[in-house]
Design a protein around this motif. Structure first.
Motif, short mmCIF file in Angstrom:
data_model
loop_
_atom_site.label_atom_id
_atom_site.label_comp_id
_atom_site.label_asym_id
_atom_site.label_seq_id
_atom_site.Cartn_x
_atom_site.Cartn_y
_atom_site.Cartn_z
N THR A 55 26.84 23.34 -10.49
CA THR A 55 26.69 22.64 -11.78
C THR A 55 26.22 23.60 -12.87
O THR A 55 26.62 23.47 -14.04
CB THR A 55 25.71 21.47 -11.66
OG1 THR A 55 24.43 21.96 -11.19
CG2 THR A 55 26.23 20.42 -10.68
N GLY A 56 25.39 24.57 -12.49
CA GLY A 56 24.97 25.56 -13.47
C GLY A 56 26.13 26.42 -13.92
O GLY A 56 26.25 26.76 -15.11
N GLY A 57 27.03 26.76 -12.99
CA GLY A 57 28.21 27.53 -13.35
C GLY A 57 29.15 26.75 -14.24
O GLY A 57 29.75 27.30 -15.17
N LEU A 58 29.29 25.45 -13.96
CA LEU A 58 30.14 24.60 -14.80
C LEU A 58 29.57 24.48 -16.22
O LEU A 58 30.31 24.52 -17.21
CB LEU A 58 30.28 23.21 -14.17
CG LEU A 58 31.11 23.13 -12.89
CD1 LEU A 58 31.02 21.74 -12.28
CD2 LEU A 58 32.57 23.49 -13.18
N ALA A 59 28.25 24.32 -16.31
CA ALA A 59 27.61 24.25 -17.63
C ALA A 59 27.82 25.56 -18.39
O ALA A 59 28.07 25.56 -19.60
CB ALA A 59 26.12 23.95 -17.48
N LEU A 91 8.48 33.71 -18.81
CA LEU A 91 9.72 33.68 -18.03
C LEU A 91 10.68 34.72 -18.57
O LEU A 91 11.09 34.66 -19.73
CB LEU A 91 10.36 32.29 -18.08
CG LEU A 91 11.72 32.15 -17.38
CD1 LEU A 91 11.60 32.41 -15.88
CD2 LEU A 91 12.33 30.77 -17.64
N TRP A 92 11.03 35.67 -17.72
CA TRP A 92 12.04 36.67 -18.08
C TRP A 92 13.38 36.16 -17.57
O TRP A 92 13.53 35.84 -16.38
CB TRP A 92 11.72 38.01 -17.42
CG TRP A 92 10.46 38.67 -17.91
CD1 TRP A 92 9.18 38.23 -17.71
CD2 TRP A 92 10.35 39.88 -18.66
NE1 TRP A 92 8.29 39.08 -18.30
CE2 TRP A 92 8.97 40.12 -18.88
CE3 TRP A 92 11.28 40.79 -19.15
CZ2 TRP A 92 8.51 41.22 -19.58
CZ3 TRP A 92 10.82 41.90 -19.85
CH2 TRP A 92 9.45 42.11 -20.06
N GLY A 93 14.35 36.09 -18.46
CA GLY A 93 15.67 35.62 -18.05
C GLY A 93 16.49 35.19 -19.24
O GLY A 93 16.10 35.37 -20.40
N TYR A 94 17.64 34.61 -18.94
CA TYR A 94 18.50 34.03 -19.98
C TYR A 94 19.05 32.74 -19.40
O TYR A 94 19.63 32.71 -18.33
CB TYR A 94 19.60 35.00 -20.41
CG TYR A 94 20.48 35.55 -19.31
CD1 TYR A 94 21.80 35.15 -19.18
CD2 TYR A 94 19.99 36.47 -18.38
CE1 TYR A 94 22.62 35.65 -18.17
CE2 TYR A 94 20.78 36.98 -17.38
CZ TYR A 94 22.09 36.57 -17.28
OH TYR A 94 22.89 37.07 -16.28
N GLU A 95 18.82 31.65 -20.12
CA GLU A 95 19.02 30.33 -19.55
C GLU A 95 20.44 30.00 -19.12
O GLU A 95 20.63 29.15 -18.25
CB GLU A 95 18.50 29.25 -20.48
CG GLU A 95 19.26 29.08 -21.77
CD GLU A 95 18.79 27.83 -22.50
OE1 GLU A 95 19.48 26.81 -22.40
OE2 GLU A 95 17.75 27.89 -23.17
N PRO A 96 21.51 30.61 -19.67
CA PRO A 96 22.84 30.30 -19.14
C PRO A 96 23.01 30.70 -17.67
O PRO A 96 23.90 30.18 -17.00
CB PRO A 96 23.78 31.11 -20.04
CG PRO A 96 23.02 31.30 -21.31
CD PRO A 96 21.60 31.45 -20.88
N SER A 97 22.18 31.61 -17.18
CA SER A 97 22.27 32.01 -15.78
C SER A 97 22.00 30.82 -14.88
O SER A 97 20.97 30.15 -15.02
CB SER A 97 21.26 33.11 -15.49
OG SER A 97 21.07 33.26 -14.09
N PRO A 98 22.88 30.53 -13.91
CA PRO A 98 22.64 29.42 -12.98
C PRO A 98 21.39 29.60 -12.14
O PRO A 98 20.89 28.63 -11.57
CB PRO A 98 23.89 29.42 -12.10
CG PRO A 98 24.94 30.12 -12.90
CD PRO A 98 24.19 31.16 -13.69
#
Length: 369
Positions: A96-100, A290-297
């Motif tokens: 679902t994260g990949g679809l988003a 939080l280190w990251g980027y939210e589009p990442s599943p």
């Protein structure tokens, strides 16, 4: 006739006296669940201690944050780059994260001006954990990506503060724009624009409307997602002539609203409501990092959990091309990997998405009776 007129005037006076109560009734009904919300129990599980703050968060640090600790015997997992630690558990979320991610056309995955490099010789040899330089080495060559366009842009001394919540398509627009510009955000979750920091927002502005941006570097405060994006571009973006404005079209108009809403639905509206068993003092905690980027599943489940628990947190952006990728390699001394959580309330730092979510659940919820 005089008596009838007197009765009419009496009824009108009674109606005027009753009108405030009628108007106030919906407000009382909305506040009733809050008033009846049970207080958190004491230290049942051995690692949670309730300390009520004496002032509101953000009042110059006068309040002592609530005391929490990591679960007994907690050991941070070893990072495992490019792998799943719990495949069966993670697979549905990754799908679902990949679809988003696909629905939003990977907006926020790449910084503005993203540029890939294929390095050889001494340049390739300089890439790696030993030098604190992000990249991937393969024999005599190395791959690295940066954003020369943003290297010359103005950088804020302090993170921009954003009142928002995960499921809002308008808040998502602002967060994605910040990723494009490689801007850190101090996030104040307001699930459904009614929980979390929504009351703080109302005290500050008289409204419970998100997104709302506060830039401590310039003293600017504003509502409206399009205005906020325009402000960030003009204040912290490169010169307009240096990039093609078409790079920003996924942030514009009906397409953005429709696809961002669909992405939220694909994720089951995660982060759109306060989690029922979230500690009632979570808003008073020191902000997590939080280190990251939210589009990442892999990063998105952590972001959703932080929002559902109403935990203040700073998102350090690490989209492709971000200068923070080098910073994370230097900080951790391991190959680049996200999400990475730093919790100043417990002193814990850890990688791995499912383990981070599990940790947040253990520390920042009220144990069941």
């Amino acid at each position: 006739e005089v008596q009838e007129s007197s009765r009419v005037q009496t009824r009108r006076r009674q109606a005027r006296r009753c009108r405030p109560a009628v108007v106030a009734m919906p407000v009382l009904l909305l506040l009733l669940p809050i008033a009846l919300r049970p207080t958190a129990p004491g230290n049942r599980a051995g690692f949670v201690q309730m300390v009520q703050p004496t002032t509101r968060p953000g009042d110059g640090g006068a309040a002592r944050p609530p005391a929490v600790a990591a679960p007994a015997g907690f050991v941070a997992p070893k990072p495992k780059p490019l792998s799943m630690t719990r495949p069966k558990e993670q697979l549905p979320s990754l799908i679902t994260g990949g679809l988003a991610l696909a629905v939003r056309l990977a907006t926020g995955v790449f910084t503005l001006g993203w540029t890939p490099w294929l390095l050889t010789g001494d340049d390739a040899a300089a890439v790696g954990v030993e030098s604190g330089t992000y990249g991937f080495r393969l024999g005599p060559v190395a791959f690295r990506d940066t954003s020369p366009l943003l290297a010359e842009a103005v950088r804020p001394e302090e993170p921009l503060v954003l009142y928002e919540y995960e499921g809002s398509p308008f808040c998502r627009k602002v967060r994605e724009a910040a990723l494009l510009l490689d801007l850190p955000l101090a996030l104040r979750p307001c699930p459904g624009a009614r929980a979390g920091f929504a009351s703080e927002l109302q005290e500050r502005t008289g409204r419970m409307t998100v997104p709302f941006l506060v830039d401590p570097n310039t003293g600017t405060e504003m509502f409206e997602s399009d205005d906020i994006v325009e402000y960030m571009l003009s204040t912290y973006g490169p010169p307009r002539a240096a990039y093609d404005p078409k790079a920003l079209w996924p942030l514009r108009g009906g397409f953005q609203v429709a696809t961002a809403t669909l992405a939220t639905l694909l994720r089951g509206l995660a982060g759109s409501q306060r989690q029922p068993n979230a500690r009632p003092d979570n808003e008073a905690m020191q902000p997590l990092q939080l280190w990251g980027y939210e589009p990442s599943p892999f990063v998105r489940p952590v972001r959703e959990k932080l929002c559902a628990l109403c935990l203040p947190h700073t998102l350090v952006p690490t989209a492709r091309g971000s200068a923070n990728r080098d910073a994370l390699v230097r900080k951790t001394g391991v190959q680049f990997q996200v999400p990475y959580l730093v919790d100043p309330n417990t002193g814990v730092e850890l990688f791995e998405s499912p383990e981070i979510v599990e940790y947040l659940e253990a520390v920042y919820t009220v144990p069941s009776r």
